[in-house]
Design a protein around this motif. Structure first.
Motif, PDB file in Angstrom:
ATOM      1  N   GLN A  56      36.446  39.290  42.598  1.00  0.00           N
ATOM      2  CA  GLN A  56      37.453  38.304  43.015  1.00  0.00           C
ATOM      3  C   GLN A  56      36.862  36.883  42.939  1.00  0.00           C
ATOM      4  OE1 GLN A  56      40.474  38.774  45.700  1.00  0.00           O
ATOM      5  NE2 GLN A  56      40.787  36.734  44.863  1.00  0.00           N
ATOM      6  N   PRO A  78      44.203  41.915  34.114  1.00  0.00           N
ATOM      7  CA  PRO A  78      43.505  42.507  35.261  1.00  0.00           C
ATOM      8  C   PRO A  78      42.648  43.727  34.947  1.00  0.00           C
ATOM      9  CG  PRO A  78      45.820  43.097  35.308  1.00  0.00           C
ATOM     10  CD  PRO A  78      45.650  42.182  34.133  1.00  0.00           C
ATOM     11  N   SER A  80      41.322  45.415  37.930  1.00  0.00           N
ATOM     12  CA  SER A  80      41.740  46.266  39.042  1.00  0.00           C
ATOM     13  C   SER A  80      42.432  45.390  40.080  1.00  0.00           C
ATOM     14  CB  SER A  80      40.531  46.935  39.690  1.00  0.00           C
ATOM     15  OG  SER A  80      39.851  45.987  40.500  1.00  0.00           O
ATOM     16  N   ALA A  81      43.039  46.063  41.058  1.00  0.00           N
ATOM     17  CA  ALA A  81      43.751  45.320  42.102  1.00  0.00           C
ATOM     18  C   ALA A  81      42.783  44.539  42.982  1.00  0.00           C
ATOM     19  CB  ALA A  81      44.560  46.294  42.949  1.00  0.00           C
ATOM     20  N   LEU A  84      41.901  39.927  41.719  1.00  0.00           N
ATOM     21  CA  LEU A  84      43.006  39.086  41.252  1.00  0.00           C
ATOM     22  C   LEU A  84      42.750  37.670  41.758  1.00  0.00           C
ATOM     23  CD1 LEU A  84      45.902  41.578  42.020  1.00  0.00           C
ATOM     24  CD2 LEU A  84      44.628  41.279  39.900  1.00  0.00           C
ATOM     25  N   GLN A 108      46.722  51.423  40.658  1.00  0.00           N
ATOM     26  CA  GLN A 108      46.214  50.050  40.797  1.00  0.00           C
ATOM     27  C   GLN A 108      47.399  49.091  40.978  1.00  0.00           C
ATOM     28  OE1 GLN A 108      43.191  48.813  41.052  1.00  0.00           O
ATOM     29  NE2 GLN A 108      42.017  50.643  40.609  1.00  0.00           N
ATOM     30  N   GLN A 109      48.463  49.359  40.261  1.00  0.00           N
ATOM     31  CA  GLN A 109      49.658  48.516  40.332  1.00  0.00           C
ATOM     32  C   GLN A 109      50.284  48.596  41.727  1.00  0.00           C
ATOM     33  OE1 GLN A 109      48.722  50.715  38.121  1.00  0.00           O
ATOM     34  NE2 GLN A 109      49.087  49.982  36.051  1.00  0.00           N
ATOM     35  N   ALA A 112      48.232  46.421  43.860  1.00  0.00           N
ATOM     36  CA  ALA A 112      48.302  44.992  43.546  1.00  0.00           C
ATOM     37  C   ALA A 112      49.671  44.376  43.848  1.00  0.00           C
ATOM     38  CB  ALA A 112      47.982  44.772  42.061  1.00  0.00           C
ATOM     39  N   TYR A 115      50.341  42.023  46.903  1.00  0.00           N
ATOM     40  CA  TYR A 115      49.590  40.770  46.772  1.00  0.00           C
ATOM     41  C   TYR A 115      50.294  39.830  45.779  1.00  0.00           C
ATOM     42  CZ  TYR A 115      45.661  37.756  45.295  1.00  0.00           C
ATOM     43  OH  TYR A 115      44.863  36.692  44.964  1.00  0.00           O
ATOM     44  N   ILE A 116      50.732  40.396  44.665  1.00  0.00           N
ATOM     45  CA  ILE A 116      51.376  39.568  43.628  1.00  0.00           C
ATOM     46  C   ILE A 116      52.688  38.993  44.159  1.00  0.00           C
ATOM     47  CG2 ILE A 116      52.454  39.630  41.328  1.00  0.00           C
ATOM     48  CD1 ILE A 116      50.308  41.769  40.626  1.00  0.00           C
TER      49      ILE A 116
END
Ligand code: 1GP
Length: 245
Positions: A56, A78, A80-81, A84, A108-109, A112, A115-116
């Motif tokens: 990160q 990306p 991995s989560a 980011l 992973q999605q 993530a 957060y996204i």
């Protein structure tokens, strides 16, 4: 303007070139310098990502440095989560469609996504398809790489991406691949899908970029050449020119 909109608008007139910078391969300051050089040579966006060693902290520092140096979109590619960054303009919200593992297909999605959503980074959904030899990303992503003589498999995955409503398809031979994705596979996929097609992995020379574009690539990605080339003007410059001509 949103990043996807910027891409689609540009694609009405020309093919695009994107420069991939791996945050694990140089300091953030040097990443900024490389991005600036690529920007001045006419690249259309900077992708930031790599298969291993991406933290990160490295993502944040690299993206901030690049953002200071260029006036084009900076997009997270990306790993991995866990790595980011809120400083990017967009993120490829991608699924490695031919992975054997649910981790790279959807888990992973799943990690993530909150957060996204909260960060407000623009997600650009992408079906990611690894073609032989696949290199590091094929290994790490537990892909069953598409055999180079089986374009119909790539077509199936690419159409599945389109039917899922994804924005883009990416045919990936793997960073540093000895040969890029075969032209016959690019043209087979391009003739079946209506969404833009990204091609990358192993493109080091202008004629390879030219052939990818001629076969139907809408966007060409180069990474290794930017890290290794002593004289970016004549290597990357020629590739970008070939994509645009
Ligand atoms: C990797 O397709 C990109 O994801 C770029 O590959 O490093 O071989 O240019 P290269």
């Amino acid at each position: 303007m949103k990043v996807l909109e910027y891409m689609l608008k540009k694609l009405e007139k020309e093919r695009l070139h994107m420069t991939l910078i791996d945050p694990d391969k140089q300091s953030a300051e040097d990443a900024g310098k490389l991005a600036e050089k690529a920007y001045k040579l006419g690249t259309d966006a900077i992708m930031v990502g790599g298969s291993t060693g991406v933290t990160q902290k490295k993502m944040d520092e690299t993206i901030l440095s690049i953002k200071k140096s260029v006036d084009i979109p900076v997009i997270i590619f990306p790993t991995s989560a866990a790595a980011l960054s809120v400083h990017a303009d967009a993120i490829y919200f991608m699924s490695l469609l031919n992975s054997r593992s649910p981790v790279f297909l959807i888990r992973q999605q799943m990690m993530a996504a909150p957060y996204i959503k909260k960060s407000g980074i623009e997600p650009i959904s992408m079906g990611y398809i690894v073609v032989e030899p696949g290199m590091k990303v094929g290994e790490v992503g537990m892909a069953d790489p598409i055999p180079r003589d089986k374009p119909e498999m790539a077509v199936g995955y690419a159409l599945a991406a389109e039917l899922f409503g994804m924005n883009l398809v990416y045919l990936e031979a793997g960073s540093g691949a000895p040969e890029p994705v075969p032209e016959s596979m690019i043209s087979a996929v391009k003739s079946e899908i209506d969404i833009p097609l990204i091609v990358g992995g192993g493109i080091r020379k202008k004629d390879q970029a030219q052939r990818a574009v001629k076969a139907g690539a809408d966007m060409v990605v180069t990474g290794t050449i930017v890290e290794e080339a002593e004289d970016l003007e004549s290597t990357l410059g020629e590739i970008i020119e070939a994509v645009k001509s």
